[in-house]
Design an enzyme around this catalytic site. Structure first.
Site, short mmCIF file in Angstrom:
data_model
loop_
_atom_site.label_atom_id
_atom_site.label_comp_id
_atom_site.label_asym_id
_atom_site.label_seq_id
_atom_site.Cartn_x
_atom_site.Cartn_y
_atom_site.Cartn_z
N LYS A 94 0.76 -1.14 -0.01
CA LYS A 94 -0.12 0.03 -0.04
C LYS A 94 0.91 1.33 0.16
O LYS A 94 1.92 1.26 -0.57
CB LYS A 94 -1.07 -0.13 1.17
N HIS A 139 -8.60 -3.17 -6.01
CA HIS A 139 -8.58 -3.37 -4.47
C HIS A 139 -9.48 -2.53 -3.78
O HIS A 139 -9.97 -1.30 -4.28
CB HIS A 139 -7.14 -2.74 -3.97
N GLU A 183 -11.28 -10.62 -1.37
CA GLU A 183 -10.93 -9.88 -0.41
C GLU A 183 -12.25 -9.25 0.41
O GLU A 183 -12.52 -8.10 0.11
CB GLU A 183 -10.04 -8.85 -0.42
N GLY A 195 -2.09 -7.71 3.33
CA GLY A 195 -1.57 -6.29 3.49
C GLY A 195 -0.47 -5.92 4.50
O GLY A 195 0.58 -6.18 4.24
C1 PEP Z 1 -5.05 -5.92 1.77
O1 PEP Z 1 -5.14 -4.80 1.83
O2 PEP Z 1 -5.09 -6.51 0.74
C2 PEP Z 1 -5.18 -6.89 2.84
C3 PEP Z 1 -5.52 -7.99 2.63
O3 PEP Z 1 -5.03 -6.28 4.09
P1 PEP Z 1 -4.67 -6.90 5.57
O4 PEP Z 1 -3.81 -8.37 4.97
O5 PEP Z 1 -3.89 -6.05 6.41
O6 PEP Z 1 -5.93 -7.31 6.07
#
Ligand code: PEP
Length: 361
Positions: free
Chosen positions: A43, A137, A275, A343
């Site tokens: 990110k 995303h 996700e 993430g």
């Molecule tokens: C992401 O941002 O794609 C994600 C899965 O974040 P996290 O692993 O922190 O939940």
């Protein structure tokens, strides 16, 4: 590879523990299409220098791993230098890694060139050695909208115009005095909680619209594929959709629109990442194994409807949302999960390496 073979392979691996998986992979290898894919989305974190240092620590802790595809997605400013660093020959001699490390961009634009200040085209990504790009995303689909302050002001305007419209109807039949009285009666009649609920609803809706639309994501997918980039296409429902039992409906829409016109040949260059928005971000609860399996099955069936059995068997579908070293094995062992998009934990070398090495430690 025949669909049936791919399925046999897949089941064969699923029935083994993660540790056995790595051993079997080392002995016989797996077809590329169903190699586990573990991708880290940094990110808006890491200046280039810190990114290189993080990558070096991750590679050091993943020495010799060749049977897992590893993806790193730094911000745009880190792509070029990281691309120079992760050349296969260097990775092989320094860390015993093969051609299994990929440079990912976090986004791209759909136009080729022109007056699009701040945007980056797929061609620009290819030119600096980017292999794959994350598209759709949830940070971009929805969450960024609120930072532009668009949602709430429009929601307020819409709420006001809704009320004005209601009042308009009453205006027609009455004198001015009566109109005022009717308007007041109307306002008094609308319960405050309904007004508040309506404003919240509109605000949520508009936040979504202020982010990337399904159509924009579709154009990005097509542009990236046309440039020869692989696409990691994110999809996922927010909490409101899940609570309203709209999850499958929403995912169906996101995937169908994003993949519209993507040919059976180019779909091979697409990886899907499920996700759930409510599970993403440090501190959120990951989806349960049952929730993950249910959605992955749904998505695979959808791909079967769109592209047939063979593609459905070989397309990689990742899960993302609070994947950590202590839950990665359980998630990776779920039928239909071919990898994870990470993430927060991908910013910590130890955690991300443990995720890549799932089951080996
Ligand atoms: C992401 O941002 O794609 C994600 C899965 O974040 P996290 O692993 O922190 O939940």
């Amino acid at each position: 590879m025949k669909a049936a073979n791919a399925r046999v392979f897949r089941n064969y691996y699923r029935q083994r523990t993660a540790n056995q998986w790595h051993k079997i992979e080392a002995e016989v290898g797996t077809p590329d299409a169903i190699r586990p894919f573990i991708a880290g989305n940094w990110k808006m974190n890491m200046i280039p220098k810190s990114g290189i240092a993080l990558a070096a620590r991750i590679f050091d802790q993943c020495r010799g791993i060749k049977d897992v595809d590893i993806g790193l997605a730094p911000p745009f400013t880190g792509l070029s230098i990281l691309g120079e660093y992760i050349k296969p020959d260097f990775l092989r001699s320094e860390y015993g890694l093969g051609r299994n490390v990929f440079l990912l961009a976090q986004d791209t634009f759909f136009e080729y060139k022109g007056a699009f200040t701040g945007e980056i085209s797929p061609e620009m990504l290819s030119a600096i050695g980017v292999d794959r790009v994350i598209i759709g995303h949830s940070d971009r689909r929805a969450n960024l909208g609120k930072y532009f302050g668009f949602g709430s002001s429009v929601a307020r305007r819409l709420t006001t115009s809704f009320l004005a419209h209601e009042l308009e109807e009453q205006k027609a039949a009455k004198t001015r005095d009566e109109q005022v009285i009717a308007a007041l009666e109307h306002l008094v009649g609308v319960k405050p909680e309904i007004l508040a609920g309506m404003a919240r609803f509109l605000e949520d809706e508009l936040k979504e619209r202020a982010g990337e639309s399904d159509e924009a994501i579709h154009r990005k997918v097509k542009a990236a594929l046309a440039q020869g980039l692989q696409v990691i296409l994110c999809c996922g429902e927010n909490w409101e959709a899940r609570a309203a039992h709209e999850t499958f409906h929403l995912l169906d829409r996101q995937i169908r629109i994003a993949l519209e016109g993507v040919s059976p040949r180019t779909i091979k260059e697409v990886v899907i990442a499920y996700e759930p928005v409510w599970a993403v971000g440090e501190g959120a609860e990951p989806a349960t194994p049952a929730q993950i399996s249910e959605v992955h099955d749904f998505l695979r069936n959808l791909i079967m409807d769109l592209y047939g059995e063979q593609t459905a068997a070989s397309i990689r579908i990742l899960y993302g949302g609070n994947v950590k070293p202590d839950n990665v094995i359980e998630i990776m062992m779920l039928s239909g999960v071919d990898g994870v998009l990470v993430g927060g934990a991908s910013l910590r070398a130890k955690d991300f390496s443990q995720i890549i090495r799932f089951g080996l430690d």
